[in-house]
Design an enzyme around this catalytic site. Structure first.
Site, PDB file in Angstrom:
ATOM      1  N   GLU A  35       0.806  -1.226   0.000  1.00  0.00           N
ATOM      2  CA  GLU A  35       0.000   0.000   0.000  1.00  0.00           C
ATOM      3  C   GLU A  35       0.840   1.278   0.000  1.00  0.00           C
ATOM      4  OE1 GLU A  35      -2.993  -0.141   3.034  1.00  0.00           O
ATOM      5  OE2 GLU A  35      -3.892  -1.982   2.242  1.00  0.00           O
TER       6      GLU A  35
ATOM      7  N   GLU B 274      -4.676  -9.194   0.931  1.00  0.00           N
ATOM      8  CA  GLU B 274      -5.285  -8.739   2.195  1.00  0.00           C
ATOM      9  C   GLU B 274      -6.785  -8.643   1.999  1.00  0.00           C
ATOM     10  OE1 GLU B 274      -2.928  -5.738   4.104  1.00  0.00           O
ATOM     11  OE2 GLU B 274      -4.705  -4.742   4.899  1.00  0.00           O
TER      12      GLU B 274
END
Length: 811
Positions: free
Chosen positions: A421, A498
């Site tokens: 991220e 995720e």
């Protein structure tokens, strides 16, 4: 053994004991032991203060490693984001008095070691560490997660004491979660002859054939001597039973003074025992280095033989067999100990994950401790091994190289992740260039595994996502149609790096913002997340998705969501910080395992709600379930695939009973009873025998029970612990995300205590180096006390290698 000196050819000695510790100061020179005033970089061996070997540290605290000083600090309510996301522990630049830690350790080196090469290896220090030996500055290591070493041959003393000094600076964070502080992993003293296998100098590549495996052995030998030499290596492969299954010897090769030489050998193993999830067989490569006829080094490498493959349409294959990734993401902290986990706790956590069907572990978001990977190798757990951050500067590139070199022999690892991220660069051309460089580095060091990245940028295919080998999705809900993406990128394997982010508090069934608790009904998640059933159903319909890693396996300190203070930890875990299961644990166990599961919730203690409807739910893989209240049927229902069952039941005290059926036959039953008042304590150790090595641990679960032995699901009694015999308490916890009680009591003579949370708490006991029987006593005002004994026994192997029969835990 070295025949002339009667010394071992190689020694790797644990340096965890006999350290002195004190907090320094990030802005006050005097309180930082004259660190800057002492001119630590001006002249070698002349630094003043704590750097100097003769510094008086008699008033410093004695500690053993691994050590995390952050977990010892009091909680502080602050609006500062760093302290918020790090669990309200006062670590970071706004906290100069608690963000610097100093360590000092004396040790001796025998004159018999003259002529050897000596080094100190650190498995991990958080963070930005500087190291001195006998006043000589060895160097600096910035990363809080990568392992590193320093050669100390030139500054070690053979005729007097040596003093190793470490200054750790945790004032700058690396993550947005609890990271701990200090020397939270092992330290080693390594002794070798001048010609030896290099640090992380072996790499085993296996190619599985029909009834055989071809092994390619890459071995780097260094000659740390003023004279050139010649060397040969002998490589022997041993199976887990100790049988030698293959050998090969190299040709003699010249190795120049202060040079290194790579040897490449090929050897065949007939009828190999493959490393797999249920049979994680490990081989040992024993490398013997010879100078002429004389051996100079013996080096052991653990590895496994297996094949892995990611298919863009069908997902992941292990040894040719399709395996759906049933994974979890985990941070590295645990109740009671913070980031400083004894080796056995790594095994405990992997065992708890495997119990409900987890087969893969993502080391979010940084390189793991080596013992975690050892546990995954030995217990059969796949791993996505993750680098801390994306970047191409030499510092970050070297961190990536150290990760791959250190870990590439672990058969558990199936994917490298270069980061997570990175919102500032993940969609950019610069991000793509950085990812391309990182992928090249990884593939140069390990061409056998693919590279991935955890992207939370939806259907974006430019930038980092367009470079990596396996597209990692952080949350399918974020702005993308995965089916369209798959059609547009048909050659790209895809995995849920995720997923979920479901929020639950163990034993809580109503949202409570004031106390910081979240209902366990699998209905709370942030906008990017989803309920367990929702994401599971989505992924099952898409075989091109290799599976997913759920956020998270355990609750972890810091990043408190959806509420801030008084919350000090996350509530994403399928288990709490102690490893006590939440209700969702049984949802996953129902669909991730073959065992019969029948789990009923909530509890049945609702005084004051008589006659009110209670939402009673069931997680199960039975075909049908019938619910009874005090003998009356509430209804029989068919279990939907990947679903759950629910009944609205007017509350009355008594017994809820669920019966599970398959093919019309009852195969399981479970009850929830209205418990009485707390009456006594019950202790349940996860292991009743541990090693007397000063490192091994047993996790003691505490239950608050009524006079019929039923756990009281709303009990919060305070429990006081005492230990006698060869053991010490190292941490306590209860899984309460809003508890501000200490995890550790570091003052001499302090009374160790912890409140129960919804009927449960835990104490972690560690052995000393004495054999015997240790006794743990738990007491609580007005309740019958409980005792349990743990045998401590002599051992020759490290605790993580020993396998000890575990007691059955019932929650």
């Amino acid at each position: 053994m070295n025949k002339e000196m009667n010394q071992p050819l190689r020694e790797r000695l644990l340096m965890d004991s006999d350290w002195k510790f004190a907090l320094g100061h990030a802005s006050d020179i005097k309180r930082d032991f004259d660190y800057w005033k002492g001119k630590p970089f001006a002249k070698q061996a002349e630094g003043r203060g704590a750097i100097h070997p003769d510094f008086d540290d008699s008033d410093w605290r004695e500690v053993c490693l691994p050590h995390d000083w952050a977990v010892e600090l009091d909680f502080e309510h602050s609006s500062d984001n760093d302290i918020d996301y790090h669990g309200y522990k006062p670590i970071g630049r706004p906290n100069p008095a608690t963000s610097i830690g100093w360590y000092r350790k004396p040790f001796s080196v025998s004159p018999d070691d003259k002529g050897k090469r000596l080094s100190i290896e650190f498995d991990g220090i958080f963070r930005d560490s500087q190291i001195w030996l006998n006043g000589y500055y060895l160097g600096r290591h910035e990363s809080g997660y990568t392992s590193f070493r320093f050669d100390i041959t030139d500054c070690v003393s053979f005729d007097g004491p040596n003093v190793l000094v470490v200054r750790a600076d945790a004032s700058q964070v690396e993550g947005w979660f609890y990271e701990g502080a200090g020397i939270y992993r092992h330290v080693w003293l390594v002794k070798t002859n001048p010609m030896h296998v290099a640090h992380w100098g072996t790499y085993v590549v296996s190619e599985v054939g029909d009834g055989f495996a071809e092994l390619t052995l890459h071995t780097t030998i260094v000659n740390e001597d003023d004279l050139g030499n010649t060397g040969t290596i002998e490589s022997a492969i041993y199976d887990a039973d100790g049988h030698c299954v293959a050998t090969v010897q190299s040709e003699t090769q010249p190795i120049g003074a202060w040079k290194e030489q790579e040897f490449i050998q090929r050897v065949r193993v007939e009828q190999p025992r493959l490393w797999d999830l249920d049979s994680p067989h490990l081989y040992r490569l024993v490398t013997t280095v010879r100078e002429g006829e004389a051996p100079t080094d013996v080096y052991e490498t653990s590895f496994g033989v297996r094949s892995i493959h990611f298919d863009p349409d069908l997902g992941f294959f292990l040894n040719g067999r399709h395996v759906v990734i049933q994974g979890v993401c985990c941070h590295q902290d645990h109740a009671g100990v913070g980031a400083a986990l004894p080796d056995r706790l790594q095994y405990y956590r992997i065992e708890k994950l495997k119990e409900f069907g987890v087969n893969a572990y993502r080391t979010s978001h940084h390189p793991p401790t080596p013992e975690l990977l050892e546990a995954c190798d030995r217990l059969g757990m796949l791993v996505m091994d993750e680098h801390r951050q994306v970047g191409v500067g030499e510092e970050i590139a070297n961190q990536l190289r150290s990760l791959v070199r250190r870990d590439r022999n672990h058969p558990s690892i199936i994917l490298w992740s270069i980061g997570n991220e990175e919102g500032g660069i993940q969609d950019t051309e610069a991000g793509a260039r950085a990812a391309k460089t990182m992928k090249r580095i990884v593939h140069e060091l390990d061409p056998t595994r693919l590279v991935s990245y955890g992207g939370n940028n939806g259907g974006q295919s430019a930038g980092i996502n367009g470079v990596v080998d396996v597209r990692g999705w952080n949350y399918w809900k974020i702005g993308a149609n995965l089916d369209e993406y798959h059609k547009e990128h048909p050659q790209t394997p895809m995995i849920g790096s995720e997923e979920a982010s479901t929020l639950c508090t163990r034993g809580i069934y109503e949202n409570d913002e004031q106390r910081g608790y979240v209902s366990s009904y699998d209905e709370n998640f942030p906008g990017w997340g989803s309920g367990s059933e929702e994401w599971m159903n989505y992924y099952e319909k898409r075989p091109y998705l290799a599976g997913a890693f759920v956020w998270t396996g355990f609750d972890y300190r810091g990043e408190p969501l959806p509420y801030r203070w008084p919350c000090i930890s996350s509530q994403f875990g399928i288990m709490d910080t102690c490893g006590f299961p939440k209700d969702n644990y049984y949802y996953y166990q129902s669909w991730w395992t073959d065992q019969t599961v029948l789990h009923l919730f909530p509890h049945w203690n609702w005084t004051g709600k008589e006659g009110q409807d209670i939402d009673v739910r069931c997680f199960s893989n039975c075909e049908e379930v019938e619910l009874f209240l005090n003998g009356r049927s509430i209804g029989r229902k068919q279990m939907p695939h990947l679903g759950h069952l629910s009944w609205m039941v007017p509350y009355e005290p008594g017994v809820l009973l669920a019966r599970g059926y398959r093919d019309g036959q009852e195969i399981a039953s479970v009850t929830k009873e209205t418990a009485g008042a707390p009456s006594e304590l019950r202790l349940l150790p996860d292991r009743i025998a541990i090693n007397a090595d000063g490192e091994d641990v047993s996790c003691i679960a505490v239950q608050i029970v009524d006079d019929l032995g039923r756990v009281v699901p709303i009990a919060d009694n305070e429990v006081v612990f005492t230990v006698s015999g060869p053991g010490v308490l190292i941490g306590v916890g209860n899984g309460n995300p809003s508890s501000h009680e200490p995890d550790k009591y570091i003052e001499p003579g302090a009374v160790w205590r912890r409140k129960a949370f919804n009927g449960l708490c835990m104490a972690i006991i560690q052995s000393t180096q004495q054999e015997g029987v240790l006794c743990i006593t738990a007491e609580s005002t007005g309740l019958a006390a409980a005792k349990v004994t743990i045998d401590t026994k002599a051992c020759t192997l490290r605790p993580s290698v020993q396998q000890v029969e575990a007691a059955n835990l019932i929650f």
